[in-house]
Design a protein around this motif. Structure first.
Motif, PDB file in Angstrom:
ATOM      1  N   ARG A   1     -34.665 -56.657   8.533  1.00 43.68           N
ATOM      2  CA  ARG A   1     -35.359 -57.951   8.709  1.00 43.68           C
ATOM      3  C   ARG A   1     -36.380 -57.872   9.843  1.00 43.68           C
ATOM      4  NH1 ARG A   1     -30.291 -61.021   7.949  1.00 43.68           N
ATOM      5  NH2 ARG A   1     -30.451 -61.988   5.920  1.00 43.68           N
ATOM      6  N   ASP A   2     -35.961 -57.305  10.959  1.00 49.14           N
ATOM      7  CA  ASP A   2     -36.870 -57.188  12.104  1.00 49.14           C
ATOM      8  C   ASP A   2     -38.096 -56.357  11.759  1.00 49.14           C
ATOM      9  OD1 ASP A   2     -35.180 -58.746  13.650  1.00 49.14           O
ATOM     10  OD2 ASP A   2     -34.325 -57.040  14.748  1.00 49.14           O
ATOM     11  N   ALA A   3     -37.877 -55.250  11.049  1.00 54.12           N
ATOM     12  CA  ALA A   3     -38.990 -54.381  10.660  1.00 54.12           C
ATOM     13  C   ALA A   3     -39.972 -55.134   9.765  1.00 54.12           C
ATOM     14  CB  ALA A   3     -38.473 -53.129   9.949  1.00 54.12           C
ATOM     15  N   VAL A   4     -39.451 -55.895   8.836  1.00 55.12           N
ATOM     16  CA  VAL A   4     -40.317 -56.642   7.919  1.00 55.12           C
ATOM     17  C   VAL A   4     -41.042 -57.763   8.657  1.00 55.12           C
ATOM     18  CG1 VAL A   4     -40.352 -58.165   5.890  1.00 55.12           C
ATOM     19  CG2 VAL A   4     -39.000 -56.058   5.852  1.00 55.12           C
ATOM     20  N   HIS A   5     -40.317 -58.558   9.427  1.00 56.38           N
ATOM     21  CA  HIS A   5     -40.942 -59.681  10.133  1.00 56.38           C
ATOM     22  C   HIS A   5     -41.999 -59.202  11.122  1.00 56.38           C
ATOM     23  CE1 HIS A   5     -37.294 -62.459   9.259  1.00 56.38           C
ATOM     24  NE2 HIS A   5     -38.030 -62.244   8.200  1.00 56.38           N
ATOM     25  N   THR A   6     -41.695 -58.144  11.857  1.00 55.07           N
ATOM     26  CA  THR A   6     -42.661 -57.595  12.804  1.00 55.07           C
ATOM     27  C   THR A   6     -43.873 -57.036  12.073  1.00 55.07           C
ATOM     28  OG1 THR A   6     -40.897 -57.055  14.354  1.00 55.07           O
ATOM     29  CG2 THR A   6     -42.981 -55.899  14.649  1.00 55.07           C
TER      30      THR A   6
ATOM     31  N   GLY B   1     -49.670 -57.699  10.282  1.00 52.19           N
ATOM     32  CA  GLY B   1     -50.611 -57.551   9.178  1.00 52.19           C
ATOM     33  C   GLY B   1     -50.492 -56.242   8.426  1.00 52.19           C
ATOM     34  N   LYS B   2     -49.309 -55.651   8.427  1.00 46.42           N
ATOM     35  CA  LYS B   2     -49.129 -54.386   7.729  1.00 46.42           C
ATOM     36  C   LYS B   2     -49.219 -54.580   6.221  1.00 46.42           C
ATOM     37  CE  LYS B   2     -46.507 -51.737  11.084  1.00 46.42           C
ATOM     38  NZ  LYS B   2     -45.362 -50.833  11.254  1.00 46.42           N
ATOM     39  N   THR B   3     -49.623 -53.513   5.537  1.00 42.13           N
ATOM     40  CA  THR B   3     -49.680 -53.531   4.077  1.00 42.13           C
ATOM     41  C   THR B   3     -48.270 -53.370   3.512  1.00 42.13           C
ATOM     42  OG1 THR B   3     -49.890 -51.132   3.855  1.00 42.13           O
ATOM     43  CG2 THR B   3     -51.946 -52.397   4.136  1.00 42.13           C
ATOM     44  N   LEU B   4     -48.130 -53.632   2.212  1.00 45.77           N
ATOM     45  CA  LEU B   4     -46.828 -53.440   1.568  1.00 45.77           C
ATOM     46  C   LEU B   4     -46.354 -52.000   1.691  1.00 45.77           C
ATOM     47  CD1 LEU B   4     -47.129 -55.631  -1.642  1.00 45.77           C
ATOM     48  CD2 LEU B   4     -45.786 -56.081   0.405  1.00 45.77           C
ATOM     49  N   GLN B   5     -47.261 -51.058   1.573  1.00 41.40           N
ATOM     50  CA  GLN B   5     -46.890 -49.646   1.707  1.00 41.40           C
ATOM     51  C   GLN B   5     -46.371 -49.360   3.112  1.00 41.40           C
ATOM     52  OE1 GLN B   5     -46.721 -47.129  -0.704  1.00 41.40           O
ATOM     53  NE2 GLN B   5     -45.576 -46.206   0.981  1.00 41.40           N
TER      54      GLN B   5
ATOM     55  N   LEU C   1     -44.991 -51.557   5.144  1.00 50.29           N
ATOM     56  CA  LEU C   1     -43.684 -52.206   5.243  1.00 50.29           C
ATOM     57  C   LEU C   1     -42.615 -51.366   4.565  1.00 50.29           C
ATOM     58  CD1 LEU C   1     -44.656 -55.922   4.537  1.00 50.29           C
ATOM     59  CD2 LEU C   1     -44.008 -54.932   6.735  1.00 50.29           C
ATOM     60  N   ASP C   2     -42.948 -50.835   3.393  1.00 49.04           N
ATOM     61  CA  ASP C   2     -42.022 -49.963   2.666  1.00 49.04           C
ATOM     62  C   ASP C   2     -41.658 -48.752   3.516  1.00 49.04           C
ATOM     63  OD1 ASP C   2     -40.589 -49.222   0.197  1.00 49.04           O
ATOM     64  OD2 ASP C   2     -42.078 -47.612   0.081  1.00 49.04           O
ATOM     65  N   ASP C   3     -42.652 -48.159   4.158  1.00 50.59           N
ATOM     66  CA  ASP C   3     -42.402 -47.006   5.034  1.00 50.59           C
ATOM     67  C   ASP C   3     -41.491 -47.391   6.206  1.00 50.59           C
ATOM     68  OD1 ASP C   3     -44.037 -45.464   3.402  1.00 50.59           O
ATOM     69  OD2 ASP C   3     -45.769 -45.582   4.756  1.00 50.59           O
ATOM     70  N   ASP C   4     -41.718 -48.563   6.776  1.00 49.04           N
ATOM     71  CA  ASP C   4     -40.884 -49.025   7.888  1.00 49.04           C
ATOM     72  C   ASP C   4     -39.436 -49.238   7.436  1.00 49.04           C
ATOM     73  OD1 ASP C   4     -43.148 -48.981   9.466  1.00 49.04           O
ATOM     74  OD2 ASP C   4     -43.369 -51.160   9.541  1.00 49.04           O
ATOM     75  N   ILE C   5     -39.265 -49.817   6.259  1.00 51.43           N
ATOM     76  CA  ILE C   5     -37.916 -50.032   5.715  1.00 51.43           C
ATOM     77  C   ILE C   5     -37.241 -48.693   5.449  1.00 51.43           C
ATOM     78  CG2 ILE C   5     -36.601 -50.928   3.744  1.00 51.43           C
ATOM     79  CD1 ILE C   5     -38.807 -53.164   3.608  1.00 51.43           C
ATOM     80  N   ARG C   6     -37.985 -47.758   4.885  1.00 51.67           N
ATOM     81  CA  ARG C   6     -37.426 -46.421   4.620  1.00 51.67           C
ATOM     82  C   ARG C   6     -36.982 -45.757   5.927  1.00 51.67           C
ATOM     83  NH1 ARG C   6     -38.512 -44.332  -0.571  1.00 51.67           N
ATOM     84  NH2 ARG C   6     -39.962 -45.656  -1.716  1.00 51.67           N
TER      85      ARG C   6
END
Length: 56
Positions: free
Chosen positions: A11-16, A21-25, A27-32
């Motif tokens: 959640r923190d990675a996504v919200h931050t 203004g990160k792209t979906l890619q 965000l995906d990298d951050d989640i991974r």
């Protein structure tokens, strides 16, 4: 680390990321990155936890 802890990190990675203004890619990298090394069954449990506790 508990499922709740991992879910909170996701959640923190996504919200931050969204706030920055990160792209979906990106965000995906951050989640991974957060989920790197987490067993598949635990990832499914994290997903279930986030889905169950997410504000809709």
């Amino acid at each position: 680390m508990t499922i709740r802890d991992i879910a909170e990190q996701v959640r923190d990675a996504v919200h931050t990321g969204v706030a920055r203004g990160k792209t979906l890619q990106q965000l995906d990298d951050d989640i991974r990155t957060v989920l790197d090394g987490v067993p598949h069954a635990d990832i499914k449990a994290v997903h279930a936890h986030i889905t169950a506790t997410d504000d809709h």
